[in-house]
Design an enzyme around this catalytic site. Structure first.
Site, PDB file in Angstrom:
ATOM      1  N   ASP A  30       0.852  -1.194   0.000  1.00  7.57           N
ATOM      2  CA  ASP A  30       0.000   0.000   0.000  1.00  7.57           C
ATOM      3  C   ASP A  30       0.891   1.249   0.000  1.00  7.57           C
ATOM      4  O   ASP A  30       1.892   1.317   0.717  1.00  7.57           O
ATOM      5  CB  ASP A  30      -0.910  -0.006   1.234  1.00  7.57           C
ATOM      6  CG  ASP A  30      -2.068   0.961   1.090  1.00  7.57           C
ATOM      7  OD1 ASP A  30      -3.221   0.512   0.962  1.00  7.57           O
ATOM      8  OD2 ASP A  30      -1.820   2.197   1.074  1.00  7.57           O
ATOM      9  N   ILE A  31       0.518   2.221  -0.817  1.00  5.56           N
ATOM     10  CA  ILE A  31       1.329   3.431  -0.980  1.00  5.56           C
ATOM     11  C   ILE A  31       1.273   4.326   0.257  1.00  5.56           C
ATOM     12  O   ILE A  31       2.144   5.177   0.460  1.00  5.56           O
ATOM     13  CB  ILE A  31       0.853   4.197  -2.247  1.00  5.56           C
ATOM     14  CG1 ILE A  31       1.958   5.061  -2.829  1.00  5.56           C
ATOM     15  CG2 ILE A  31      -0.407   5.003  -1.974  1.00  5.56           C
ATOM     16  CD1 ILE A  31       1.632   5.596  -4.217  1.00  5.56           C
ATOM     17  N   ASN A  86     -12.950  -2.982   2.591  1.00  8.15           N
ATOM     18  CA  ASN A  86     -13.926  -1.907   2.699  1.00  8.15           C
ATOM     19  C   ASN A  86     -14.911  -2.047   1.554  1.00  8.15           C
ATOM     20  O   ASN A  86     -14.504  -2.248   0.404  1.00  8.15           O
ATOM     21  CB  ASN A  86     -13.226  -0.545   2.632  1.00  8.15           C
ATOM     22  CG  ASN A  86     -12.319  -0.302   3.830  1.00  8.15           C
ATOM     23  OD1 ASN A  86     -12.674  -0.646   4.958  1.00  8.15           O
ATOM     24  ND2 ASN A  86     -11.147   0.266   3.591  1.00  8.15           N
ATOM     25  N   GLY A  92     -15.399   3.644   3.614  1.00  7.93           N
ATOM     26  CA  GLY A  92     -14.042   4.097   3.317  1.00  7.93           C
ATOM     27  C   GLY A  92     -13.434   3.533   2.049  1.00  7.93           C
ATOM     28  O   GLY A  92     -12.245   3.718   1.799  1.00  7.93           O
ATOM     29  N   GLN A  93     -14.247   2.849   1.237  1.00 11.52           N
ATOM     30  CA  GLN A  93     -13.696   2.342  -0.031  1.00 11.52           C
ATOM     31  C   GLN A  93     -13.491   3.508  -0.988  1.00 11.52           C
ATOM     32  O   GLN A  93     -14.430   4.263  -1.249  1.00 11.52           O
ATOM     33  CB  GLN A  93     -14.622   1.288  -0.668  1.00 11.52           C
ATOM     34  CG  GLN A  93     -13.996   0.636  -1.895  1.00 11.52           C
ATOM     35  CD  GLN A  93     -14.890  -0.421  -2.557  1.00 11.52           C
ATOM     36  OE1 GLN A  93     -16.034  -0.637  -2.152  1.00 11.52           O
ATOM     37  NE2 GLN A  93     -14.372  -1.064  -3.580  1.00 11.52           N
ATOM     38  N   HIS A  99     -10.240  -5.199  -3.131  1.00 12.99           N
ATOM     39  CA  HIS A  99      -8.892  -5.406  -2.604  1.00 12.99           C
ATOM     40  C   HIS A  99      -8.965  -5.804  -1.149  1.00 12.99           C
ATOM     41  O   HIS A  99      -9.752  -5.268  -0.379  1.00 12.99           O
ATOM     42  CB  HIS A  99      -8.021  -4.152  -2.766  1.00 12.99           C
ATOM     43  CG  HIS A  99      -8.685  -2.884  -2.328  1.00 12.99           C
ATOM     44  ND1 HIS A  99      -9.592  -2.219  -3.114  1.00 12.99           N
ATOM     45  CD2 HIS A  99      -8.579  -2.170  -1.182  1.00 12.99           C
ATOM     46  CE1 HIS A  99     -10.009  -1.140  -2.487  1.00 12.99           C
ATOM     47  NE2 HIS A  99      -9.420  -1.087  -1.298  1.00 12.99           N
ATOM     48  N   HIS A 101      -6.962  -5.642   2.173  1.00 10.26           N
ATOM     49  CA  HIS A 101      -5.831  -5.077   2.902  1.00 10.26           C
ATOM     50  C   HIS A 101      -5.305  -6.147   3.856  1.00 10.26           C
ATOM     51  O   HIS A 101      -6.097  -6.837   4.513  1.00 10.26           O
ATOM     52  CB  HIS A 101      -6.276  -3.900   3.776  1.00 10.26           C
ATOM     53  CG  HIS A 101      -6.811  -2.702   3.068  1.00 10.26           C
ATOM     54  ND1 HIS A 101      -6.056  -1.569   2.861  1.00 10.26           N
ATOM     55  CD2 HIS A 101      -8.034  -2.426   2.553  1.00 10.26           C
ATOM     56  CE1 HIS A 101      -6.795  -0.651   2.255  1.00 10.26           C
ATOM     57  NE2 HIS A 101      -8.011  -1.144   2.049  1.00 10.26           N
TER      58      HIS A 101
HETATM   59  P1  AMP Z   1      -9.747   1.580   0.189  1.00 16.58           P
HETATM   60  O1  AMP Z   1      -9.867   2.818   1.028  1.00 16.58           O
HETATM   61  O2  AMP Z   1     -10.160   0.340   0.925  1.00 16.58           O
HETATM   62  O3  AMP Z   1     -10.415   1.716  -1.159  1.00 16.58           O
HETATM   63  O4  AMP Z   1      -8.197   1.377  -0.036  1.00 16.58           O
HETATM   64  C1  AMP Z   1      -7.506   1.861  -1.140  1.00 16.58           C
HETATM   65  C2  AMP Z   1      -6.037   1.747  -0.782  1.00 16.58           C
HETATM   66  O5  AMP Z   1      -5.279   1.869  -1.953  1.00 16.58           O
HETATM   67  C3  AMP Z   1      -5.554   2.810   0.196  1.00 16.58           C
HETATM   68  O6  AMP Z   1      -5.015   2.195   1.363  1.00 16.58           O
HETATM   69  C4  AMP Z   1      -4.470   3.556  -0.595  1.00 16.58           C
HETATM   70  O7  AMP Z   1      -3.382   3.958   0.200  1.00 16.58           O
HETATM   71  C5  AMP Z   1      -4.075   2.520  -1.629  1.00 16.58           C
HETATM   72  N1  AMP Z   1      -3.518   3.051  -2.860  1.00 16.58           N
HETATM   73  C6  AMP Z   1      -3.988   4.052  -3.622  1.00 16.58           C
HETATM   74  N2  AMP Z   1      -3.222   4.240  -4.703  1.00 16.58           N
HETATM   75  C7  AMP Z   1      -2.217   3.326  -4.621  1.00 16.58           C
HETATM   76  C8  AMP Z   1      -1.079   3.027  -5.424  1.00 16.58           C
HETATM   77  N3  AMP Z   1      -0.816   3.697  -6.559  1.00 16.58           N
HETATM   78  N4  AMP Z   1      -0.253   2.035  -5.030  1.00 16.58           N
HETATM   79  C9  AMP Z   1      -0.491   1.360  -3.889  1.00 16.58           C
HETATM   80  N5  AMP Z   1      -1.558   1.590  -3.091  1.00 16.58           N
HETATM   81  C10 AMP Z   1      -2.396   2.579  -3.440  1.00 16.58           C
END
Ligand code: AMP
Ligand code: ZN
Length: 113
Positions: A30-31, A86, A92-93, A99, A101
């Site tokens: 995760d970024i 999520n 919070g999605q 995905h 986590h």
């Molecule tokens: P959600 O809030 O469950 O939709 O989670 C989306 C997740 O994607 C968040 O934890 C972000 O930090 C992660 N995210 C967004 N863009 C990227 C990216 N380019 N590379 C890795 N993780 C990312």
């Protein structure tokens, strides 16, 4: 799907710190990590979220958990990690490609908030 961030990561159009890849599943860090270890496991098939999982996807979703646990072990958190999905903006999605986590490496409190 053309305008999906995670489909672009799968395709290599957007770089990621990849931890695992096979024909069905992709895992990457995760970024914006919320724990010392925080990575995402996604199917290569575009599914918008948990509520959109169809009967034909059941095996794929199970594989995500098996792969996630395997990567967690490799990352040194095999004995204690949390899975989070999520579903929907209210939960919070923000990325609408399903995905999982996986977080670990610190004390994880409950309830998660
Ligand atoms: P959600 O809030 O469950 O939709 O989670 C989306 C997740 O994607 C968040 O934890 C972000 O930090 C992660 N995210 C967004 N863009 C990227 C990216 N380019 N590379 C890795 N993780 C990312
Ligand atoms: Zn997608």
């Amino acid at each position: 799907m053309d305008d999906c961030l995670f489909c672009k990561i799968i395709n290599g159009d957007i770089p990621s710190d990849t931890l695992y890849e096979d024909d069905d599943v992709f895992a990457f860090r995760d970024i914006n990590p919320q724990a010392p270890v925080h990575f995402l496991v996604i199917p290569k098939k575009h599914i918008s979220g948990p509520a959109a999982v169809a009967a034909e996807d059941e095996k794929l979703i199970g594989k995500m958990m098996r792969v996630g646990a395997e990567v967690a072990r490799r990352e040194g958190i095999g004995d204690g990690f949390r899975l989070v999905y999520n579903n929907g903006a209210d939960a919070g999605q923000v990325v609408f490609h399903i995905h999982m986590h996986i977080l670990g490496g610190r004390d994880l409190t409950w309830p998660p908030g």
